[in-house]
Design an enzyme around this catalytic site. Structure first.
Site, short mmCIF file in Angstrom:
data_model
loop_
_atom_site.label_atom_id
_atom_site.label_comp_id
_atom_site.label_asym_id
_atom_site.label_seq_id
_atom_site.Cartn_x
_atom_site.Cartn_y
_atom_site.Cartn_z
N SER A 61 -6.18 6.49 -1.87
CA SER A 61 -4.87 5.98 -1.46
C SER A 61 -4.14 5.23 -2.56
O SER A 61 -2.93 5.02 -2.48
CB SER A 61 -5.01 5.08 -0.23
OG SER A 61 -5.68 3.88 -0.56
N LYS A 105 -4.88 -2.10 -1.20
CA LYS A 105 -3.48 -1.66 -1.06
C LYS A 105 -2.57 -2.55 -1.89
O LYS A 105 -2.97 -3.59 -2.41
CB LYS A 105 -3.04 -1.72 0.41
CG LYS A 105 -3.94 -0.99 1.39
CD LYS A 105 -3.98 0.52 1.18
CE LYS A 105 -5.00 1.17 2.11
NZ LYS A 105 -5.14 2.61 1.85
#
Length: 202
Positions: A61, A105
């Site tokens: 990600s 993230k």
């Protein structure tokens, strides 16, 4: 007491004082080295605990900055002195769930801000966000179909590879509370293309 006996007694006293002085010097040297070793051990412990905690990246990600399996070092003390910034790559556990792996993230929205995603663009308080790092298109807005108002202790996070990222667009992750942030990723220690300092933003 004769003169000779006095001299012998005086010599014995001097020898005892000399030995005592030597013993005290040895104890002082031992104590000094013990203190130095203790300080070094303490510094090593603090360094490892606050700057050397290792977390493995799960998934892709955060490509191209990080890849699946990359082991990163986490700075756990930085947010005790400063607040998380937009663009920071953080390590956290969604909703504080200790039974899941750490997520990696990037911070997009800050506490109190309003986040909106329209036509592959991110808007913060109505203004388009200019991002100085490589990302993919946002094909799926998930639960962010309308404006999201962040509370005073919440952050909105996204993966850079937005076509393959479980982040604040997903109900299982949602907005990240400050207390759930483990720290800031700062160095990749696993050898490979990403080894070295982590670039958070241009």
């Amino acid at each position: 007491m004769g003169r000779r006996r006095k001299k012998r007694l005086f010599k014995r006293i001097r020898r005892k004082k000399f030995r005592l002085r030597i013993d005290l010097q040895k104890l002082f040297e031992i104590g000094k080295w013990g203190f130095k070793i203790g300080v070094v051990c303490l510094l090593a412990f603090v360094s490892v605990w606050y700057f050397g905690q290792q977390v493995s990246t799960v998934g892709d990600s955060m490509k191209p900055v990080l890849g699946n399996g990359d082991v990163v070092l986490v700075n756990r003390i930085i947010y005790n002195a400063t607040t998380p910034k937009r663009g920071d790559i953080i390590i956290f556990k969604p909703k504080g769930n200790e039974n899941v792996h750490y997520y990696t993230k990037r911070i997009i929205g800050l506490p109190g801000e309003t986040v909106e995603i329209m036509e592959n663009r991110i808007y913060i308080d109505g203004e388009k966000l200019e991002e100085g790092y490589e990302t993919t298109d946002i094909d799926d807005v998930g639960i962010v179909k309308e404006k999201v108002k962040l509370a005073g202790d919440e952050y909105f996070v996204l993966g850079d590879n937005r076509a393959s990222s479980e982040d604040s667009r997903n109900a299982d992750v949602g907005n990240v509370k400050r207390e759930y942030i483990y720290g800031k990723a700062w160095f990749v220690i696993s050898f490979g293309e990403h080894f070295g300092w982590i670039k958070h933003k241009e």
